[in-house]
Write an enzyme that holds these catalytic residues in place. Structure first.
Site, PDB file in Angstrom:
ATOM      1  N   GLU A 134       0.636  -1.104   0.098  1.00 40.51           N
ATOM      2  CA  GLU A 134       0.071   0.016   0.006  1.00 40.51           C
ATOM      3  C   GLU A 134       0.825   1.198  -0.043  1.00 40.51           C
ATOM      4  O   GLU A 134       0.481   2.208  -0.427  1.00 40.51           O
ATOM      5  CB  GLU A 134      -0.829   0.012   1.259  1.00 40.51           C
ATOM      6  CG  GLU A 134      -2.035  -1.035   1.116  1.00 40.51           C
ATOM      7  CD  GLU A 134      -3.035  -0.612  -0.039  1.00 40.51           C
ATOM      8  OE1 GLU A 134      -3.308   0.224  -0.420  1.00 40.51           O
ATOM      9  OE2 GLU A 134      -3.774  -1.826  -0.531  1.00 40.51           O
ATOM     10  N   HIS A 285       3.088 -10.550  16.798  1.00 44.90           N
ATOM     11  CA  HIS A 285       3.802 -11.878  17.286  1.00 44.90           C
ATOM     12  C   HIS A 285       5.205 -11.906  16.874  1.00 44.90           C
ATOM     13  O   HIS A 285       5.978 -12.581  17.527  1.00 44.90           O
ATOM     14  CB  HIS A 285       2.814 -13.183  17.274  1.00 44.90           C
ATOM     15  CG  HIS A 285       3.738 -14.250  17.792  1.00 44.90           C
ATOM     16  ND1 HIS A 285       4.426 -15.500  17.351  1.00 44.90           N
ATOM     17  CD2 HIS A 285       3.636 -14.588  18.846  1.00 44.90           C
ATOM     18  CE1 HIS A 285       4.667 -16.206  18.073  1.00 44.90           C
ATOM     19  NE2 HIS A 285       4.157 -15.630  19.254  1.00 44.90           N
ATOM     20  N   LYS A 326       8.834 -13.235  26.411  1.00 47.92           N
ATOM     21  CA  LYS A 326       9.042 -12.265  25.235  1.00 47.92           C
ATOM     22  C   LYS A 326       8.820 -10.850  25.756  1.00 47.92           C
ATOM     23  O   LYS A 326       9.392  -9.847  25.070  1.00 47.92           O
ATOM     24  CB  LYS A 326       7.706 -12.398  24.394  1.00 47.92           C
ATOM     25  CG  LYS A 326       7.694 -14.195  23.788  1.00 47.92           C
ATOM     26  CD  LYS A 326       6.356 -14.366  23.005  1.00 47.92           C
ATOM     27  CE  LYS A 326       6.440 -15.663  22.415  1.00 47.92           C
ATOM     28  NZ  LYS A 326       5.159 -16.163  21.947  1.00 47.92           N
TER      29      LYS A 326
END
Length: 355
Positions: A134, A285, A326
């Site tokens: 885009e 993620h 994480k």
């Protein structure tokens, strides 16, 4: 009839409070009797409550990312010789990993993201196929404001593609095909001549060079050597073009293994690492998982509208990522439950744009 208040009712309603801590912060909104600057207004968000306070917290965390230098920390006993020099330590900053979904490039947030990349405020980007294509498509044709309630069948008959309350003429994708296919021919010829296959990030870098347009996010990523990772590169118009090209001129190869190694190594070698993630899905993620390689991010700001009741990673709060390693247990993190188009320009105005 007794005039005494029932003791059990009185006890239930008039439950005494425990003493308030001296460090407690009272709720207070902005004083609009005063002429406030944008900075003063945004500073007042910290005490408004609800998501205003979350945005205030996000601004504070991003400023901490920006301020941090390795020289702030004592030299560890196992420090590499590369980082013993006081000058090097003073120049070593927190690496900021920016992630965003494709709709945000379709929106006017593209210009906010471009600002960050142009001025080298981020170390790496992770986005989706639409988040890449885009940007280039906007260099070839405009995206227009529209309405969420426009009829899909009518739009289809007129060759108009709706993205929320935006529309993109399908001619823009035809222009994109005309621009991209010759570049794919050239890249395939180079691959065949050298034996060197492309990775998604090197592919995006090449397109940033080819577009040669200062209105492009990825032009500036190319100019400033900021890697752009896109694990799902074929999930969009880019995939359509690569599909068509595979019939016309087969043999083009994209190696995703090179990119997962590059992203994970960038995370592992970061002396300090922060995440700013707009939206969910792959971009959220993939960055968080790369942080696992270094035992978690030091700073984390999520901005999205996802809810966690369905167990989705997109909706998960930072504490869930802590459980996976994480985000570090002692990290500074926040989730702002909001549409990124509302709050991210304010966050950037209060942080990076202050330089």
């Amino acid at each position: 009839m007794s005039t005494a208040v029932p003791a059990e009712a009185s006890a239930a309603v008039l439950q005494p409070s425990e003493p308030i801590s001296d460090s407690a912060i009272s709720v207070q909104g902005p004083d609009l009797e005063k002429k406030l600057s944008l900075q003063e207004l945004l500073k007042s968000y910290e005490r408004i409550g609800f998501q205003a306070s979350s945005l205030g917290r996000a601004i504070d965390i991003v400023n901490r990312m920006r301020k941090w230098r390795l020289s702030d920390q004592p030299i560890s006993v196992d420090e590499s010789e590369d980082y013993l020099s006081p000058e090097i330590r003073a120049q070593t900053r927190c690496d900021i990993f920016l992630g965003y979904t494709s709709n945000l490039i379709s929106s006017g947030l593209r210009e906010v993201i471009l600002y960050l990349v142009k001025h080298k405020h981020v170390a790496a980007i992770v986005t989706t196929a639409g988040g890449v294509e885009e940007d280039f498509i906007k260099c070839l044709g405009k995206t227009y404001l529209a309405d969420f309630n426009m009829d899909g069948a009518d739009l289809r008959s007129r060759g108009m593609n709706r993205i929320g309350n935006l529309v993109v003429p399908n001619d823009n994708y035809c222009k994109f095909e005309d621009w991209l296919l010759p570049i794919l021919d050239t890249m395939l010829a180079e691959q065949q001549a050298t034996g060197e296959v492309w990775s998604p990030s090197s592919f995006i870098r090449r397109l940033g060079k080819e577009i040669n347009n200062e209105e492009s996010v990825y032009y500036w990523a190319y100019k400033n050597d900021i890697p752009v990772f896109c694990p799902a590169l074929t999930d969009g118009s880019l995939g359509d073009m690569i599909y068509f090209h595979s019939f016309r001129n087969p043999g083009f190869i994209l190696d995703i293994v090179r990119d997962i190694r590059a992203l994970n190594e960038l995370s592992r070698k970061s002396k300090k690492a922060g995440m700013i993630i707009l939206g969910g899905g792959v971009c959220k993620h993939q960055i968080a998982n790369a942080m696992l390689i270094r035992n978690g991010a030091d700073y984390s700001v999520y901005i999205n509208t996802g809810q966690e009741f369905d167990g989705s990673d997109s909706g998960a709060r930072p504490d869930e990522a802590v459980s996976w390693g994480k985000i570090r247990a002692d990290a500074e993190s926040v989730k702002v439950f909001a549409d990124a188009t509302l709050v991210f320009p304010l966050l950037v105005a209060a942080t990076f744009a202050q330089d």
